[in-house]
Motif scaffolding. Structure first.
Motif, short mmCIF file in Angstrom:
data_model
loop_
_atom_site.label_atom_id
_atom_site.label_comp_id
_atom_site.label_asym_id
_atom_site.label_seq_id
_atom_site.Cartn_x
_atom_site.Cartn_y
_atom_site.Cartn_z
N LEU A 39 1.84 4.86 8.34
CA LEU A 39 1.47 3.83 7.38
C LEU A 39 1.02 4.45 6.06
O LEU A 39 1.40 3.98 4.98
CB LEU A 39 0.35 2.96 7.95
N ALA A 40 0.23 5.52 6.15
CA ALA A 40 -0.25 6.17 4.92
C ALA A 40 0.91 6.68 4.08
O ALA A 40 0.92 6.54 2.85
CB ALA A 40 -1.19 7.32 5.29
N GLY A 41 1.90 7.28 4.74
CA GLY A 41 3.05 7.78 4.00
C GLY A 41 3.86 6.67 3.36
O GLY A 41 4.32 6.79 2.22
N ARG A 42 4.05 5.57 4.08
CA ARG A 42 4.81 4.44 3.53
C ARG A 42 4.09 3.81 2.34
O ARG A 42 4.72 3.45 1.34
CB ARG A 42 5.06 3.39 4.62
N LEU A 43 2.78 3.66 2.45
CA LEU A 43 2.02 3.10 1.33
C LEU A 43 2.05 4.04 0.12
O LEU A 43 2.16 3.59 -1.02
CB LEU A 43 0.57 2.84 1.75
N ALA A 44 1.95 5.35 0.38
CA ALA A 44 1.95 6.31 -0.72
C ALA A 44 3.26 6.29 -1.48
O ALA A 44 3.28 6.30 -2.72
CB ALA A 44 1.66 7.72 -0.17
N VAL A 45 4.38 6.28 -0.77
CA VAL A 45 5.67 6.30 -1.46
C VAL A 45 5.88 4.99 -2.22
O VAL A 45 6.50 4.97 -3.29
CB VAL A 45 6.81 6.57 -0.46
N ARG A 46 5.35 3.89 -1.71
CA ARG A 46 5.48 2.62 -2.43
C ARG A 46 4.63 2.60 -3.69
O ARG A 46 5.04 2.04 -4.71
CB ARG A 46 5.10 1.46 -1.51
N ARG A 47 3.46 3.21 -3.64
CA ARG A 47 2.65 3.30 -4.85
C ARG A 47 3.37 4.10 -5.92
O ARG A 47 3.40 3.72 -7.09
CB ARG A 47 1.28 3.93 -4.53
N ARG A 48 3.97 5.21 -5.52
CA ARG A 48 4.67 6.04 -6.50
C ARG A 48 5.92 5.35 -7.03
O ARG A 48 6.21 5.41 -8.23
CB ARG A 48 5.03 7.38 -5.85
#
Length: 269
Positions: A39-48
């Motif tokens: 989840l952390a990785g998916r949220l991070a890439v969406r923020r970027r």
């Protein structure tokens, strides 16, 4: 999700992403679920990706403004329009590459799951965006196009050329948004349980609602033609801005939160 490590484990960058994921879960009434690296990785890439998309739209606004300024500076050639059209095509390509990047991260995340969600669902546009937000997006686009079309009737050549620039900019923005919505609706769900499925749908709903905020559709007409077009046009632009702003406020106040929508979608699986 509850079996994964705590937000304070791992290297500093991963720990920071996990803390942000934990805050995101708490904001969406999922505080009982522990944040996972997935989840952390998916949220991070969406923020970027969202930040990069905002940069692309900013570039489009600046380029459209420069193209309109050239018209009032006495430039009567079609070079600014051709350059703007080429830029719009480049921005569309850049947006498609951003969406492909997000899909690739999701595919890699899905490949690491011990099991995929047994409840196979693919939320459609009604679940992800909803009819009220779809109508709002269509209405703001139609209002911006109507303003640009009405400016084409003004005898001043500079105003007409700026109206053409406005049309190109609005069409470019709409195409970028359409690509992003298509990506949100069509890319596969990445989940292994009900909690991760709910988080997946929440991300889609939030992204779709962000896309319907017509910031560019509001700003482009004012930046390019306000004060130089006839008074009736400026009055129409202000009325359009105020009406769209009021409609947007009412819409966001009266529609259920993204977490509520996601739980309804999961409950209907």
């Amino acid at each position: 999700m509850s079996r994964d490590p705590s937000p304070d484990s791992g290297p500093p960058a991963r720990a920071a992403e996990l803390r942000l994921a934990s805050e995101w879960l708490a904001q969406h009434d999922l505080a009982g679920a522990r944040p996972t690296p997935l989840l952390a990785g998916r949220l991070a890439v969406r923020r970027r990706a969202r930040l990069a998309a905002h940069v692309l739209l900013t570039v489009l606004i600046l380029a459209s403004t420069l193209a309109a300024t050239s018209a009032f500076g006495g430039v009567t050639t079609s070079r600014p329009l051709v350059a703007l059209a080429a830029l719009v095509a480049g921005l569309l390509l850049a947006q498609s590459l951003l969406d492909r990047w997000v899909r690739r991260v999701d595919r890699r995340a899905g490949a690491t799951l011990s099991r995929r969600a047994a409840h196979l669902i693919q939320p459609g546009w009604r679940a992800v965006l909803g009819r009220p937000f779809a109508v709002f997006a269509a209405a703001t686009f139609a209002g911006g196009m109507a303003l640009a079309g009405s400016a084409l009737t003004v005898p001043d050549p500079a105003v007409r050329q700026s109206a053409v620039v406005l049309l190109i900019g609005l069409l470019g923005v709409t195409a970028v948004i359409a690509l992003q919505l298509r990506h949100l609706i069509r890319h596969p769900v990445v989940a292994e349980d009900a909690e991760s499925l709910t988080a997946d749908v929440i991300m889609r709903v939030e992204d779709a609602r962000d896309l319907t905020v017509p910031s560019v559709q509001w700003s482009l007409p004012v930046l390019m033609l306000f004060g130089v077009a006839p008074g009736w046009w400026s009055a129409a632009a202000v009325a359009y801005l105020l009406a769209a702003l009021a409609a947007g406020i009412v819409l966001h106040a009266r529609t259920p939160p993204s977490a509520t929508v996601a739980r309804r979608v999961v409950a209907l699986r």
